[in-house]
Design an enzyme around this catalytic site. Structure first.
Site: not given
Length: 232
Positions: A146, A150, A181
C-alpha cells in the site's frame, strides 16, 4: 447561457462514500459535479442531494469503459482522485496479486484517467488533487504494498506538476492521517486493532484541505498538504 455563465465542473472519483462524498459536498456550492464511483445507487442518492451533480459510474480499472466515460468531458476545472484501496500485510506474506491490484487501482487507474482528461484540464487551466496518505511519505511495517503504491502516486503527482504546470495546471497531493471511514474500519480490522472513530480525522476535515487546494489563487501552488489528527 454563455460559457461565462457556466459554473466550473469538478470530477470526484470515489464519491459514493467517505472522503470522496465529503469532497463532493464541499465543492458543491461552487461547482457542478461528476460523481465517480462504482455504486450507482449511492451516487444517485448523493446527486439528488447536491444541485448540479450527476452520477459518473465507471470501473476505473476497465480501460475501455474509462475511455468511453472520459470521452464526453471537453472541459474540466477540477479533478479529485479519491478512489483507492488498501490491503495490508508484511512483505513475506503479501502475494503478487495484491501488489498488482493495489498498483492498478491506486496508481495506474489514476494515471490513465488523468491522461484521458488532460485536454479538458488544459482547456480550463484546471486543478488536480490526489488523495494520498501518511504512508505515502513514511512507509510502515506491514504496509509495504500500500505504501509503495502511495509513494508511486506522489511521484506521479510530482511529474504531472512539472510537465503540466506550464500549461496552467495546479497539482496537489493531500496526505491525511487516519480518517474515520469504512476503509479505515477495514484497515483496523486487518491490523487486529480496536476502532476508535473519535481519534481519527473526519472526512469533512480532509475535504476542507481539498477545497483549499482547489480555491487557492492562481499565484499560489499548493504542492503538498499534510493533515494529522489533533490530540483530543
Amino acid at each position: 447561457m454563455t460559457e461565462l455563465d457556466l459554473r466550473p465542473l469538478a470530477l470526484v472519483t470515489g464519491a459514493s462514500r467517505g472522503i470522496g462524498a465529503a469532497v463532493a459536498r464541499a465543492l458543491a456550492p461552487g461547482h457542478d459535479l461528476l460523481l465517480g464511483g462504482r455504486d450507482t445507487e449511492a451516487l444517485q442518492a448523493l446527486a439528488a442531494e447536491l444541485p448540479g451533480a450527476r452520477p459518473w459510474p465507471v470501473e476505473l480499472t476497465d480501460t475501455a469503459a474509462l475511455a468511453e466515460a472520459a470521452g464526453g468531458v471537453e472541459r474540466l476545472d477540477v479533478l479529485v482522485h479519491s478512489a483507492g484501496m488498501s490491503a495490508l500485510g508484511t512483505i513475506a506474506e503479501t502475494p503478487v496479486a495484491t501488489w498488482r491490484r493495489q498498483f492498478e487501482v491506486n496508481v495506474v487507474a489514476v494515471a490513465e484517467l488523468t491522461r484521458l482528461l488532460l485536454p479538458a484540464l488544459r482547456a480550463a487551466r484546471g486543478r488536480v488533487v490526489l488523495l494520498n496518505a501518511g504512508v505515502g511519505l513514511n512507509a510502515l511495517p506491514g504496509w509495504a504494498s500500500y505504501a509503495a503504491s502511495k509513494f508511486a502516486l506522489r511521484a506521479f503527482a510530482d511529474a504531472l506538476r512539472a510537465e503540466e504546470g506550464p500549461n496552467g495546471l495546479r497539482v496537489t497531493s493531500v496526505h491525511p492521517g487516519r480518517v474515520d471511514t469504512e476503509m479505515q474500519r477495514s484497515v483496523v480490522a486487518q491490523e487486529g486493532g480496536e476502532y476508535q472513530a473519535e481519534t481519527y480525522l473526519r472526512p469533512e476535515s480532509v475535504a476542507g484541505a481539498v477545497l483549499l487546494a482547489v480555491t487557492a489563487p492562481d499565484d499560489a501552488a499548493l504542492t503538498e498538504l499534510v493533515l494529522r489528527p489533533a490530540p483530543r
